[in-house]
Each structure stands twice: as C-alpha cells, then as structure tokens.
Design a protein around this motif. Structure first.
Motif, PDB file in Angstrom:
ATOM      1  N   ALA A 210      46.184  47.690  51.417  1.00 13.26           N
ATOM      2  CA  ALA A 210      46.103  47.798  52.877  1.00 13.26           C
ATOM      3  C   ALA A 210      47.259  47.042  53.530  1.00 13.26           C
ATOM      4  O   ALA A 210      47.865  47.522  54.500  1.00 13.26           O
ATOM      5  CB  ALA A 210      44.763  47.269  53.367  1.00 13.26           C
ATOM      6  N   SER A 211      47.584  45.882  52.984  1.00 13.19           N
ATOM      7  CA  SER A 211      48.702  45.099  53.495  1.00 13.19           C
ATOM      8  C   SER A 211      50.023  45.855  53.328  1.00 13.19           C
ATOM      9  O   SER A 211      50.851  45.880  54.241  1.00 13.19           O
ATOM     10  CB  SER A 211      48.760  43.762  52.765  1.00 13.19           C
ATOM     11  OG  SER A 211      49.936  43.076  53.070  1.00 13.19           O
ATOM     12  N   TYR A 212      50.213  46.474  52.166  1.00 19.24           N
ATOM     13  CA  TYR A 212      51.436  47.247  51.929  1.00 19.24           C
ATOM     14  C   TYR A 212      51.541  48.405  52.909  1.00 19.24           C
ATOM     15  O   TYR A 212      52.614  48.706  53.435  1.00 19.24           O
ATOM     16  CB  TYR A 212      51.477  47.785  50.502  1.00 19.24           C
ATOM     17  CG  TYR A 212      51.651  46.727  49.428  1.00 19.24           C
ATOM     18  CD1 TYR A 212      51.996  45.421  49.728  1.00 19.24           C
ATOM     19  CD2 TYR A 212      51.451  47.043  48.094  1.00 19.24           C
ATOM     20  CE1 TYR A 212      52.142  44.464  48.743  1.00 19.24           C
ATOM     21  CE2 TYR A 212      51.602  46.089  47.090  1.00 19.24           C
ATOM     22  CZ  TYR A 212      51.947  44.807  47.432  1.00 19.24           C
ATOM     23  OH  TYR A 212      52.090  43.868  46.452  1.00 19.24           O
TER      24      TYR A 212
ATOM     25  N   CYS B  42      50.926  46.257  35.657  1.00 23.27           N
ATOM     26  CA  CYS B  42      52.073  46.591  36.501  1.00 23.27           C
ATOM     27  C   CYS B  42      52.466  45.357  37.307  1.00 23.27           C
ATOM     28  O   CYS B  42      51.768  44.351  37.315  1.00 23.27           O
ATOM     29  CB  CYS B  42      51.728  47.749  37.439  1.00 23.27           C
ATOM     30  SG  CYS B  42      50.470  47.348  38.677  1.00 23.27           S
ATOM     31  N   ASP B  43      53.565  45.473  37.995  1.00 25.32           N
ATOM     32  CA  ASP B  43      54.018  44.431  38.904  1.00 25.32           C
ATOM     33  C   ASP B  43      53.148  44.491  40.161  1.00 25.32           C
ATOM     34  O   ASP B  43      52.772  45.577  40.605  1.00 25.32           O
ATOM     35  CB  ASP B  43      55.489  44.662  39.266  1.00 25.32           C
ATOM     36  CG  ASP B  43      56.100  43.490  39.984  1.00 25.32           C
ATOM     37  OD1 ASP B  43      55.554  43.081  41.025  1.00 25.32           O
ATOM     38  OD2 ASP B  43      57.137  42.984  39.523  1.00 25.32           O
ATOM     39  N   ILE B  44      52.852  43.364  40.733  1.00 22.97           N
ATOM     40  CA  ILE B  44      51.956  43.324  41.892  1.00 22.97           C
ATOM     41  C   ILE B  44      52.544  44.034  43.110  1.00 22.97           C
ATOM     42  O   ILE B  44      51.807  44.423  44.020  1.00 22.97           O
ATOM     43  CB  ILE B  44      51.561  41.871  42.234  1.00 22.97           C
ATOM     44  CG1 ILE B  44      50.316  41.870  43.123  1.00 22.97           C
ATOM     45  CG2 ILE B  44      52.716  41.126  42.884  1.00 22.97           C
ATOM     46  CD1 ILE B  44      49.578  40.575  43.158  1.00 22.97           C
ATOM     47  N   ILE B  45      53.839  44.258  43.140  1.00 21.12           N
ATOM     48  CA  ILE B  45      54.429  44.966  44.279  1.00 21.12           C
ATOM     49  C   ILE B  45      54.448  46.485  44.078  1.00 21.12           C
ATOM     50  O   ILE B  45      54.914  47.211  44.930  1.00 21.12           O
ATOM     51  CB  ILE B  45      55.858  44.459  44.608  1.00 21.12           C
ATOM     52  CG1 ILE B  45      56.801  44.708  43.439  1.00 21.12           C
ATOM     53  CG2 ILE B  45      55.825  43.002  45.029  1.00 21.12           C
ATOM     54  CD1 ILE B  45      58.256  44.439  43.765  1.00 21.12           C
ATOM     55  N   CYS B  46      53.904  46.944  42.978  1.00 20.24           N
ATOM     56  CA  CYS B  46      53.873  48.378  42.675  1.00 20.24           C
ATOM     57  C   CYS B  46      52.540  48.986  43.147  1.00 20.24           C
ATOM     58  O   CYS B  46      51.538  48.926  42.437  1.00 20.24           O
ATOM     59  CB  CYS B  46      54.066  48.612  41.180  1.00 20.24           C
ATOM     60  SG  CYS B  46      54.052  50.357  40.731  1.00 20.24           S
TER      61      CYS B  46
ATOM     62  N   LYS C  68      44.707  35.463  35.969  1.00 19.87           N
ATOM     63  CA  LYS C  68      43.497  34.937  36.613  1.00 19.87           C
ATOM     64  C   LYS C  68      42.617  36.095  37.066  1.00 19.87           C
ATOM     65  O   LYS C  68      43.093  37.057  37.678  1.00 19.87           O
ATOM     66  CB  LYS C  68      43.864  34.061  37.808  1.00 19.87           C
ATOM     67  CG  LYS C  68      44.617  32.816  37.388  1.00 19.87           C
ATOM     68  CD  LYS C  68      45.009  31.990  38.581  1.00 19.87           C
ATOM     69  CE  LYS C  68      45.829  30.793  38.091  1.00 19.87           C
ATOM     70  NZ  LYS C  68      46.683  30.252  39.117  1.00 19.87           N
ATOM     71  N   LEU C  69      41.338  35.989  36.797  1.00 22.12           N
ATOM     72  CA  LEU C  69      40.380  37.026  37.136  1.00 22.12           C
ATOM     73  C   LEU C  69      40.328  37.259  38.642  1.00 22.12           C
ATOM     74  O   LEU C  69      40.312  36.311  39.422  1.00 22.12           O
ATOM     75  CB  LEU C  69      38.998  36.616  36.623  1.00 22.12           C
ATOM     76  CG  LEU C  69      37.907  37.663  36.650  1.00 22.12           C
ATOM     77  CD1 LEU C  69      38.265  38.859  35.774  1.00 22.12           C
ATOM     78  CD2 LEU C  69      36.593  37.043  36.196  1.00 22.12           C
ATOM     79  N   THR C  70      40.323  38.529  39.039  1.00 25.82           N
ATOM     80  CA  THR C  70      40.193  38.890  40.446  1.00 25.82           C
ATOM     81  C   THR C  70      39.304  40.123  40.531  1.00 25.82           C
ATOM     82  O   THR C  70      38.651  40.490  39.567  1.00 25.82           O
ATOM     83  CB  THR C  70      41.575  39.100  41.110  1.00 25.82           C
ATOM     84  OG1 THR C  70      41.396  39.187  42.525  1.00 25.82           O
ATOM     85  CG2 THR C  70      42.271  40.343  40.608  1.00 25.82           C
ATOM     86  N   ASN C  71      39.275  40.762  41.694  1.00 25.89           N
ATOM     87  CA  ASN C  71      38.383  41.908  41.858  1.00 25.89           C
ATOM     88  C   ASN C  71      39.063  43.071  42.573  1.00 25.89           C
ATOM     89  O   ASN C  71      40.198  42.953  43.038  1.00 25.89           O
ATOM     90  CB  ASN C  71      37.105  41.482  42.600  1.00 25.89           C
ATOM     91  CG  ASN C  71      37.416  40.848  43.940  1.00 25.89           C
ATOM     92  OD1 ASN C  71      38.328  41.243  44.639  1.00 25.89           O
ATOM     93  ND2 ASN C  71      36.643  39.842  44.290  1.00 25.89           N
ATOM     94  N   GLU C  72      38.339  44.168  42.679  1.00 26.53           N
ATOM     95  CA  GLU C  72      38.871  45.373  43.311  1.00 26.53           C
ATOM     96  C   GLU C  72      39.182  45.142  44.790  1.00 26.53           C
ATOM     97  O   GLU C  72      40.156  45.679  45.307  1.00 26.53           O
ATOM     98  CB  GLU C  72      37.876  46.517  43.164  1.00 26.53           C
ATOM     99  CG  GLU C  72      37.705  46.955  41.721  1.00 26.53           C
ATOM    100  CD  GLU C  72      36.544  47.901  41.537  1.00 26.53           C
ATOM    101  OE1 GLU C  72      36.651  49.053  41.999  1.00 26.53           O
ATOM    102  OE2 GLU C  72      35.538  47.480  40.945  1.00 26.53           O
ATOM    103  N   GLU C  73      38.359  44.354  45.446  1.00 25.84           N
ATOM    104  CA  GLU C  73      38.572  44.079  46.869  1.00 25.84           C
ATOM    105  C   GLU C  73      39.942  43.443  47.099  1.00 25.84           C
ATOM    106  O   GLU C  73      40.653  43.788  48.047  1.00 25.84           O
ATOM    107  CB  GLU C  73      37.469  43.167  47.406  1.00 25.84           C
ATOM    108  CG  GLU C  73      37.605  42.870  48.879  1.00 25.84           C
ATOM    109  CD  GLU C  73      36.512  41.942  49.404  1.00 25.84           C
ATOM    110  OE1 GLU C  73      36.543  41.666  50.612  1.00 25.84           O
ATOM    111  OE2 GLU C  73      35.659  41.488  48.625  1.00 25.84           O
ATOM    112  N   TYR C  74      40.320  42.526  46.229  1.00 27.37           N
ATOM    113  CA  TYR C  74      41.631  41.872  46.343  1.00 27.37           C
ATOM    114  C   TYR C  74      42.750  42.904  46.250  1.00 27.37           C
ATOM    115  O   TYR C  74      43.676  42.902  47.063  1.00 27.37           O
ATOM    116  CB  TYR C  74      41.769  40.805  45.253  1.00 27.37           C
ATOM    117  CG  TYR C  74      43.094  40.080  45.277  1.00 27.37           C
ATOM    118  CD1 TYR C  74      43.342  39.094  46.217  1.00 27.37           C
ATOM    119  CD2 TYR C  74      44.097  40.404  44.367  1.00 27.37           C
ATOM    120  CE1 TYR C  74      44.564  38.421  46.258  1.00 27.37           C
ATOM    121  CE2 TYR C  74      45.317  39.739  44.389  1.00 27.37           C
ATOM    122  CZ  TYR C  74      45.545  38.761  45.338  1.00 27.37           C
ATOM    123  OH  TYR C  74      46.756  38.112  45.370  1.00 27.37           O
ATOM    124  N   LEU C  75      42.651  43.810  45.281  1.00 30.23           N
ATOM    125  CA  LEU C  75      43.690  44.838  45.137  1.00 30.23           C
ATOM    126  C   LEU C  75      43.686  45.797  46.315  1.00 30.23           C
ATOM    127  O   LEU C  75      44.753  46.212  46.790  1.00 30.23           O
ATOM    128  CB  LEU C  75      43.514  45.606  43.830  1.00 30.23           C
ATOM    129  CG  LEU C  75      43.712  44.812  42.540  1.00 30.23           C
ATOM    130  CD1 LEU C  75      43.686  45.746  41.341  1.00 30.23           C
ATOM    131  CD2 LEU C  75      44.997  44.013  42.555  1.00 30.23           C
TER     132      LEU C  75
END
Length: 111
Positions: free
Chosen positions: A89-91, A45-49, A77-84
């Motif tokens: 939380a920011s949204y 998905c789009d990161i703003i979704c 690029k590999l990331t993790n659940e915490e980042y998402l």
C-alpha cells in the motif's frame, strides 16, 4: 539488501508443495525437496520488489489452501501478511504521488 522470504513450518516434502512452488518458480523437484528439507526460503525477494512481495503472498495463500503452514520473514525476523500488505500500500501511495508530481511538472512546462 533487505530480504523478504517464505519458509514452511514442516520439513516434510510433499507433491503439493512442489506443485505450488513450481507454479511460481522454475525449479526441479529435487531442488524444491532440498529447499524444504534444509528449511530454506521457498521464495525470497528484495523488500523493494513489489511483484516479489505479491508472489510471496500468493504462494502463502496457495499453501494455506492445501493446509500447509508457512511463515513470512523480513531480514530473518518473523512477520505477517498485514506487514507486507502495508508495504505494498505504501509503494502504491508513493507511485501515485510521483505520478501526480510528474503530471504537475508536465503541465507547468506546457504553459
């Protein structure tokens, strides 16, 4: 568009994978099989979704319960659940700030 996606560690297709993916997307078994065998995103998905990000986290959790390892990528690029979770939380924080500002403006107009 910045993309968030979920890939599987293994390129082995199983019924468990199909069942989980079909819970979140209307795809045929053959489509899911091709996605897995081609090492494509099983969901993206789009990161703003925010809803899409939540779906990725749910799929990852469901896969993990079945012992299926998956990885989250942002723009390849590999990331993790915490980042998402931090993004979500920011949204939410931004949503609350906007709502507070709208309420403040509405009160000023009523006076």
């Amino acid at each position: 568009m910045r993309t968030v996606g979920l890939k599987l560690e293994s390129l082995v297709f199983t019924a468990s994978i199909a069942k989980i993916i079909r819970k979140y997307q209307e795809l045929s078994i053959s489509q899911i099989k091709q996605i897995v065998l081609n090492n494509e995103y099983v969901f993206k998905c789009d990161i703003i979704c925010a809803n899409g990000i939540r779906t990725i986290l749910h799929i990852k959790g469901d896969l993990s319960k079945e012992g299926i390892i998956s990885y989250i990528y942002v723009d390849g690029k590999l990331t993790n659940e915490e980042y998402l979770n931090n993004i979500l939380a920011s949204y939410k924080q931004t949503e609350n700030q906007v709502e507070t500002e709208i309420n403040r403006e509405a009160l000023l107009e009523d006076e």
